[in-house]
Design an enzyme around this catalytic site. Sequence first.
Site, mmCIF file in Angstrom:
data_model
loop_
_atom_site.group_PDB
_atom_site.id
_atom_site.type_symbol
_atom_site.label_atom_id
_atom_site.label_comp_id
_atom_site.label_asym_id
_atom_site.label_seq_id
_atom_site.Cartn_x
_atom_site.Cartn_y
_atom_site.Cartn_z
ATOM 1 N N TYR A 1 3.718 -0.196 5.125
ATOM 2 C CA TYR A 1 4.251 -1.383 5.831
ATOM 3 C C TYR A 1 3.376 -2.626 5.629
ATOM 4 O O TYR A 1 3.183 -3.392 6.564
ATOM 5 C CB TYR A 1 4.399 -1.111 7.341
ATOM 6 C CG TYR A 1 5.201 0.108 7.671
ATOM 7 C CD1 TYR A 1 6.578 0.107 7.500
ATOM 8 C CD2 TYR A 1 4.593 1.264 8.146
ATOM 9 C CE1 TYR A 1 7.331 1.227 7.802
ATOM 10 C CE2 TYR A 1 5.326 2.394 8.439
ATOM 11 C CZ TYR A 1 6.699 2.371 8.263
ATOM 12 O OH TYR A 1 7.431 3.482 8.557
ATOM 13 N N HIS A 2 2.882 -2.830 4.409
ATOM 14 C CA HIS A 2 2.006 -3.972 4.164
ATOM 15 C C HIS A 2 2.497 -4.849 3.018
ATOM 16 O O HIS A 2 1.712 -5.179 2.114
ATOM 17 C CB HIS A 2 0.578 -3.483 3.842
ATOM 18 C CG HIS A 2 -0.073 -2.713 4.938
ATOM 19 N ND1 HIS A 2 -1.176 -1.906 4.749
ATOM 20 C CD2 HIS A 2 0.213 -2.632 6.270
ATOM 21 C CE1 HIS A 2 -1.535 -1.355 5.894
ATOM 22 N NE2 HIS A 2 -0.694 -1.768 6.831
ATOM 23 N N PRO A 3 3.774 -5.254 2.963
ATOM 24 C CA PRO A 3 4.203 -6.093 1.843
ATOM 25 C C PRO A 3 3.399 -7.383 1.775
ATOM 26 O O PRO A 3 3.085 -7.990 2.802
ATOM 27 C CB PRO A 3 5.680 -6.366 2.116
ATOM 28 C CG PRO A 3 5.960 -5.911 3.488
ATOM 29 C CD PRO A 3 4.863 -4.975 3.903
ATOM 30 N N HIS B 1 0.843 -1.195 0.000
ATOM 31 C CA HIS B 1 0.000 0.000 0.000
ATOM 32 C C HIS B 1 0.882 1.251 0.000
ATOM 33 O O HIS B 1 1.648 1.453 0.962
ATOM 34 C CB HIS B 1 -0.878 0.025 1.260
ATOM 35 C CG HIS B 1 -2.074 -0.874 1.181
ATOM 36 N ND1 HIS B 1 -2.468 -1.712 2.203
ATOM 37 C CD2 HIS B 1 -2.993 -1.051 0.190
ATOM 38 C CE1 HIS B 1 -3.576 -2.358 1.848
ATOM 39 N NE2 HIS B 1 -3.900 -1.982 0.631
#
Length: 540
Positions: free
Chosen positions: A475-477, A300
Amino acid sequence: MTGEFDHIVVGGGASGCVVAARLARDGEARVLLLEAGQSHRHPLLDMPPGIFKMINGSKFMRYHKTEPQAQLDGRRLEIAQGHVLGGGSSVNAQVYMRGRPDDYDEWDRILRTSNDGPGWGWKDVLVHFRRMEGNNRLSNDLHGIDGPLLVSDPGHIDQTSRWFVQAVQNMGEPFNPDFNGGTQRGVGFYQFMNRSGKRSSAAYAFVEPEKHNPRLTVRLGCEATEILFEGNRATGVAYTDAKGHRKQASCNGEVVLASGALITPKLLMLSGLGPAEHLAGHGIACRQDLPGVGENFIDHPEVPITAHLSGPYGYYKQGDGWRMLRNGLQFKLFASGPVTSAGVEAGAFINPDDPDAVPTVQAFCVPIVYVDRDRRDLVKDGYGMSITTVVVKPRSRGHVKLASADPKDMPLVSPNLLQHEDDMLEMIAGVRFFLQAMGKGPLASRIEKIALPATADYSDEALREHCKAFVKTNYHPAGTARMGADGDSMAVLDPRMRVRGVEGLRVCDMSAVPNINAGNTNAPAMMLGDRCADMIMGRI
Ligand SMILES: Cc1cc2nc3c(=O)[nH]c(=O)nc-3n(C[C@H](O)[C@H](O)[C@H](O)COP(=O)(O)OP(=O)(O)OC[C@H]3O[C@@H](n4cnc5c(N)ncnc54)[C@H](O)[C@@H]3O)c2cc1C
C-alpha cells in the site's frame, strides 16, 4: 486577482492535510482543502484493528484493480487507498517509519543539480520529521516530543509477536529498540502513529486543531475533475460536490495536487499535462507535454508466509462473540488490550545474503492468517500467524494511465511488482530467511504446520512460484509525478515540487518522490506536506 481563496489543496490525505493546515496556521493565506471522501470521525477508523475490515471492503476506501500483470502470470492485484479525510493516514496500520538517511541523500543527489533547488538530504528532511513528531518514549537528535503527530509504542503486544522477535534473534539478528534510530538493521517492535489506542492521522493531528481557523475551509465529498487555467497559470479547480453538482473554486495563489500517487497523475492528464501522445489518444488537448506523468510507478511488494499455531494464540476470533465484548470493554474503559493493536506489532529489517550490509527486506509479523482478498480461498482460517516480507528498495517500475477522458473512470494502474529480477531474488532470500525463523526458538514448538508456501520445497524455483502467486502491495504507491533536476526529460516537477512548464501548480504527495524510502511511507508523505508549505510560504 478575483479568487475566492489564496491556495487550493486537492486531496486531504497524509500530505494534503499537512500542507493545507500549515498554510492556514502559519501564513496569512485563505486555504480551501477539497477531499473526495467523508469525515475521518468514525469508530472503525479510530480503532486500530478496523484496518482489517477496511481492507475487505469499506466506504472509506477506493479499490483499484491493476491491469493483468504479465510477470505474475496475468494476475490482477487490488490496491486499496484511503478515501476519507486523512487519506491513507486515516485507514492505515499506523506503523511509524521514515526510511533511512541514504534514502534522502539519494534524492538530494538526484535533485541538487538545479541551481535554486532546496536541499532534500537527510539533514534537510529531519527537521520536518522531528518537529511534526510527538514521541512519548524517545527524545534525542532524531526524535521530537512536542509535535502534533503522536507516536507511541504498541498499546498491546500479542505473545506471537514476542516469539517472532525472539526467533529472529535466534537467527543472529540484533534486537533494535528504534527502527528510526541510527541503524535500521535488526528485529524489534514498531512505533505507531497512535496514542492510547487512538489513531493520530493527518486529519486528527493537523486539520482538527485548525477547525476554528477562518482561513481554512474543508469541503468533504468533493471530487476534483480538472485543474482550471488562465493562460499558463493554474487558477482553480473544477469538482463534483457531495450532491453530484458540478462546481468550481478559484484562487490567486497556487493549486496543490495531493490526491495520492494513483489519482494525482490522472488529474494532471485530465488537465492536459502529460505524455502528448497518450493525451491525444483520449482526445485531450495537450497543454504541456510531460512524458513522465504516470511513469516511474514504484510500490513495495509484500509476500506472506503463514503458519497454523498449536494453541489459541494471536488475534483469531478476538473480534467475535464474548471476546469482542471483553476486548471492546477493555478498550473503552482502560484504552488497552487487543483493540489498541492494528494487528501488527513486531518487525525486522535484514539482509539475508550479507547480514552486515544494508537491509534489503523488511518484515511484519501479523498474528493471524493474512493474505490478500483474491487469495483468501487458497488459505484455511484458524489460529495462525503470518510473516510478510517486503523488498525495501525495489527496482521494478510500473505506470498509471488514463482509461478514458471521463473523470469518473478509475485510472489504469500497473505496478509491475517483482518484475525486476533483483527484486525477485531479494524477495526469495527474505521469504526463505523467515521460513527458517519459524523453525527457531520459541516459534518452533508453537507452529503446528507451515501452511504457505503450500509445499515444503523451499528451492529458488518453488519460492519464486509462491512469490508470483501471493505477492501483494504494501500500500505504498509512489513516484508517478516525480521531482527531477533541470534537464531531466522525465521530471514532472522541479525540486520545489512545481509542475514544469506551467505556473501556480505544485504536487505534494507520494507521487512527487524520485525514489521510494526504505520502509513505510506515511511519515514521509507528511514530511512532504510540511516542506511544501514552507516552500509556498517562501521559508525554504
Ligand atoms: C491499507 C493501508 C495500510 C497502510 N499502512 C501504513 C502503515 O502502517 N504505515 C505507513 O507509514 N504507511 C502506511 N500506508 C501508506 C500511507 O498511508 C500512504 O503512503 C500515505 O497515506 C500517502 O499519502 P498521500 O498524501 O500521498 O496520499 P493519500 O493519503 O492516499 O491521500 C490522497 C487523498 O486524496 C483524496 N482524493 C483522491 N482523489 C481525489 C479527487 N479527485 N478530489 C479530491 N480528493 C481526492 C483521497 O480521498 C485521499 O484522501 C498504508 C496505506 C494503506 C492504504
